[in-house]
Scaffold this active site. Structure first.
Site, PDB file in Angstrom:
ATOM      1  N   ASN A  34       0.919  -1.198   0.047  1.00  0.00           N
ATOM      2  CA  ASN A  34      -0.011   0.035  -0.150  1.00  0.00           C
ATOM      3  C   ASN A  34       0.851   1.244  -0.133  1.00  0.00           C
ATOM      4  O   ASN A  34       2.132   1.026   0.479  1.00  0.00           O
ATOM      5  CB  ASN A  34      -0.826  -0.140   1.339  1.00  0.00           C
ATOM      6  CG  ASN A  34      -0.172   0.390   2.594  1.00  0.00           C
ATOM      7  OD1 ASN A  34      -0.211   1.677   2.909  1.00  0.00           O
ATOM      8  ND2 ASN A  34       0.291  -0.482   3.058  1.00  0.00           N
ATOM      9  N   ASN A  62       3.739   6.520  16.117  1.00  0.00           N
ATOM     10  CA  ASN A  62       4.069   6.137  14.721  1.00  0.00           C
ATOM     11  C   ASN A  62       5.199   6.339  14.458  1.00  0.00           C
ATOM     12  O   ASN A  62       5.441   7.732  13.918  1.00  0.00           O
ATOM     13  CB  ASN A  62       2.874   6.456  13.721  1.00  0.00           C
ATOM     14  CG  ASN A  62       3.098   5.692  12.468  1.00  0.00           C
ATOM     15  OD1 ASN A  62       4.368   5.182  11.995  1.00  0.00           O
ATOM     16  ND2 ASN A  62       2.077   5.647  11.553  1.00  0.00           N
ATOM     17  N   CYS A 114      12.889 -34.510  -3.126  1.00  0.00           N
ATOM     18  CA  CYS A 114      13.992 -35.008  -2.444  1.00  0.00           C
ATOM     19  C   CYS A 114      15.072 -35.369  -3.647  1.00  0.00           C
ATOM     20  O   CYS A 114      16.275 -35.103  -3.126  1.00  0.00           O
ATOM     21  CB  CYS A 114      13.755 -36.336  -1.795  1.00  0.00           C
ATOM     22  SG  CYS A 114      14.870 -37.098  -0.878  1.00  0.00           S
ATOM     23  N   CYS A 151       6.734 -35.881  -3.588  1.00  0.00           N
ATOM     24  CA  CYS A 151       8.032 -35.907  -2.248  1.00  0.00           C
ATOM     25  C   CYS A 151       9.092 -36.526  -3.310  1.00  0.00           C
ATOM     26  O   CYS A 151      10.360 -36.101  -2.895  1.00  0.00           O
ATOM     27  CB  CYS A 151       7.637 -36.992  -1.308  1.00  0.00           C
ATOM     28  SG  CYS A 151       7.220 -38.797  -1.985  1.00  0.00           S
ATOM     29  N   ASN A 194       5.020  -2.633  12.054  1.00  0.00           N
ATOM     30  CA  ASN A 194       4.676  -1.881  11.122  1.00  0.00           C
ATOM     31  C   ASN A 194       5.003  -2.594   9.704  1.00  0.00           C
ATOM     32  O   ASN A 194       5.707  -3.496   9.486  1.00  0.00           O
ATOM     33  CB  ASN A 194       4.875  -0.455  10.976  1.00  0.00           C
ATOM     34  CG  ASN A 194       3.942   0.454  10.216  1.00  0.00           C
ATOM     35  OD1 ASN A 194       3.370   0.170   9.589  1.00  0.00           O
ATOM     36  ND2 ASN A 194       3.628   1.471  10.844  1.00  0.00           N
ATOM     37  N   CYS A 239      18.685 -40.737   4.041  1.00  0.00           N
ATOM     38  CA  CYS A 239      17.765 -39.732   4.597  1.00  0.00           C
ATOM     39  C   CYS A 239      18.618 -38.924   5.839  1.00  0.00           C
ATOM     40  O   CYS A 239      18.851 -39.737   6.673  1.00  0.00           O
ATOM     41  CB  CYS A 239      16.427 -40.369   4.829  1.00  0.00           C
ATOM     42  SG  CYS A 239      15.314 -39.269   5.500  1.00  0.00           S
ATOM     43  N   SER A 278       7.205   4.435  12.209  1.00  0.00           N
ATOM     44  CA  SER A 278       7.479   3.697  11.391  1.00  0.00           C
ATOM     45  C   SER A 278       6.733   3.288  10.271  1.00  0.00           C
ATOM     46  O   SER A 278       7.201   2.413   9.272  1.00  0.00           O
ATOM     47  CB  SER A 278       7.036   2.029  12.208  1.00  0.00           C
ATOM     48  OG  SER A 278       5.752   1.932  12.872  1.00  0.00           O
ATOM     49  N   CYS A 279       6.051   4.243   9.539  1.00  0.00           N
ATOM     50  CA  CYS A 279       5.330   4.453   8.555  1.00  0.00           C
ATOM     51  C   CYS A 279       6.337   4.359   7.358  1.00  0.00           C
ATOM     52  O   CYS A 279       7.292   5.214   7.144  1.00  0.00           O
ATOM     53  CB  CYS A 279       4.560   5.596   8.380  1.00  0.00           C
ATOM     54  SG  CYS A 279       3.612   5.604   6.458  1.00  0.00           S
TER      55      CYS A 279
END
Length: 501
Positions: free
Chosen positions: A170, A228, A448, A444, A295, A472, A230-231
């Site tokens: 945003n 605020n 692997c 799988c 934030n 394994c 931290s915007c």
């Protein structure tokens, strides 16, 4: 888990994900039994299956000719509500409840769920609707003497494999209304909802503005102030994240805020930094009563190559801006952990946010030490109504696990997080493949073979897989990629000799 229960879980999850989550759901309007199939589907969608049955009666659904499905407006094919209801029958148990009320920074809250300072809490009507819906409080969109001009468009979403909203970007700035109008909203909200918690988020550009804003919002009768710091994308110099990355400024502006108020003060931290605990300590030294984190994260969500600009593009241009949503939850949890475990910050009240959509997400933040939860992006997607499943899901989980209240639950996972050098490196847990559940897709094996240790054999004729114990290492990549939960963890054992060399 029996195969039929496995099918039930997969079907319920996938079918609920198809639902459009309509505003005025035709399925509920069409129900001849006056039940709420839309509420049932929504509860399943938001990880609240245990409480989903309260919206329906499965016995009635089984004998019904499904007018809800006939009314469904889904653009593909109708949600299979009746089959979902039948599969949910096994979950029909009485829901349990724990106490979600808590004193946060000395202020009694009916529940920990607040709207965070953002577009979802930016005028009186919106906030009032949320509080009526059941939210415990709101952090009003950040106000200041600055009245910004916004761009259009200002949102973008990150997608993956059919999921339309993994992350969210945003370009919103602080409240677009005039200061006096915002102060009026705050005053009226507290007058009309005296038992709810109203938090004023502020951002100044000068020393004088921080103190004056604190005085002005205190006079409206709000319960708390959030600074605020931290915007990530304010257009004016010296605002938001420019402050949060400088501990000296965090401390200084916290002191100036405290100078103008007697109310509890939260310092909202930026994640655009390596060690959040450093400015958090500075905030507490400046007199903060708690920390809010995180934030949004500075980001470019992608490029639209046809325009050679990242969306949202404004007349062909864009800018670095804040990223939120489910994708940032792992980063948020890491910062919450760092704050909660730091010696100089132990016991400091934490308001947690960052990618919280469901009660389960919220529980993770609380288990790492948060006593308060803030949410924005999920509300932008799904609306204030998510509070129903946030509350009922968390109450049920806590009660079933022996937690009477939030204070008991908060921080309960912290002792299980240790430095990497303290982890057990002398044992291994091998994956176990359930032959009955395995459908032979070979996912799988591919993972692997191409990204693991070539420790899975695939039989081309039978389409079955087998773990080769000698190769394994127990990384469990196979478990994560299996689409049908056919792989589980085995018993922890000592590493064989060839793995300890």
């Amino acid at each position: 888990m029996p195969v039929n229960q496995l099918y039930a879980d997969i079907f319920l999850t996938q079918e609920s994900a198809r639902c459009l989550l309509c505003h005025a759901p035709a399925c509920t309007s069409a129900c001849s039994e006056k039940l709420d199939p839309a509420g049932f589907i929504r509860a399943v969608r938001f990880e609240n299956k245990q409480n989903s049955y309260r919206h329906i009666k499965t016995s009635a659904c089984e004998s019904c000719d499904a007018p809800c499905e006939k009314a469904c407006i889904h653009y593909d094919f109708s949600i299979r509500i009746r089959e979902m209801a039948q599969l949910a029958r096994t979950r029909e148990t009485k829901a349990k409840e724990a106490d979600l009320s808590i004193d946060f920074c000395g202020i009694p809250c009916e529940n920990p769920f607040f709207l965070s300072s953002s577009v979802v809490a930016s005028n009186y009507e919106m906030c009032a609707n949320a509080l009526r819906a059941g939210w415990g409080g709101i952090v009003f969109k950040t106000i200041g003497f600055l009245q910004p001009k916004e761009v259009s468009p200002r949102f973008d979403a990150t997608k993956k494999e059919g999921t339309p909203f993994v992350g969210f970007r945003n370009l919103e700035q602080i409240a677009e209304h005039a200061l006096e109008e915002n102060l009026f909203y705050l005053k009226k909200l507290k007058e009309d909802f005296p038992t709810k918690i109203i938090v004023a988020s502020i951002m100044g550009q000068t020393d004088e503005e921080w103190t004056e804003l604190a005085k002005r919002v205190t006079d409206t009768g709000v319960d708390m102030i959030e600074c605020n710091f931290s915007c990530p994308h304010m257009s004016a110099h010296g605002l938001g994240a420019d402050v949060g990355q400088t501990p000296e400024l965090v401390k200084h502006y916290t002191e100036l805020t405290k100078k103008g108020t007697h109310l509890p003060v939260l310092a909202k931290m930026t994640p655009n930094i390596g060690h959040m605990e450093i400015p958090a300590i500075a905030a507490m030294e400046g007199g903060a009563d708690g920390i809010a984190a995180i934030n949004t994260i500075k980001s470019i969500s992608g490029l639209e190559l046809g325009k050679m600009a990242p969306p949202p593009h404004i007349d062909g241009k864009s800018a670095v801006s804040g990223y939120s949503g489910k994708a940032v939850k792992p980063i948020a949890l890491r910062f919450i952990h760092d704050i909660a475990k730091h010696e100089r910050l132990k016991g400091v009240p934490i308001s947690g946010m960052g990618g919280i959509e469901t009660w389960y997400d919220a529980a993770e933040f609380i288990a790492l030490g948060c006593e308060n939860i803030q949410i924005t992006t999920a509300v932008m997607q799904y609306g204030y109504r998510i509070i129903d499943d946030l509350i009922s899901g968390l109450k049920n989980y806590m009660a079933e696990n022996g937690y009477k209240n939030l204070k008991e639950f908060a921080g309960s996972a912290l002792s299980n997080l240790v430095n990497a050098d303290k982890l057990d490196r002398d044992t291994v847990v091998y994956p176990v493949i359930d032959k009955e559940k395995c459908i032979g897709c070979g996912r799988c094996y591919i993972s692997c073979a191409d990204a693991g240790h070539q420790a899975i054999r695939y039989n081309e004729e039978t389409k079955k897989t087998q773990v080769l114990a000698k190769d394994c290492v127990g990384c469990h990549l196979c478990l994560l990629v299996c689409p049908c939960t056919a792989i589980s963890t085995g018993k922890r054992v000592r590493k064989p000799a060839h793995m300890t060399v």
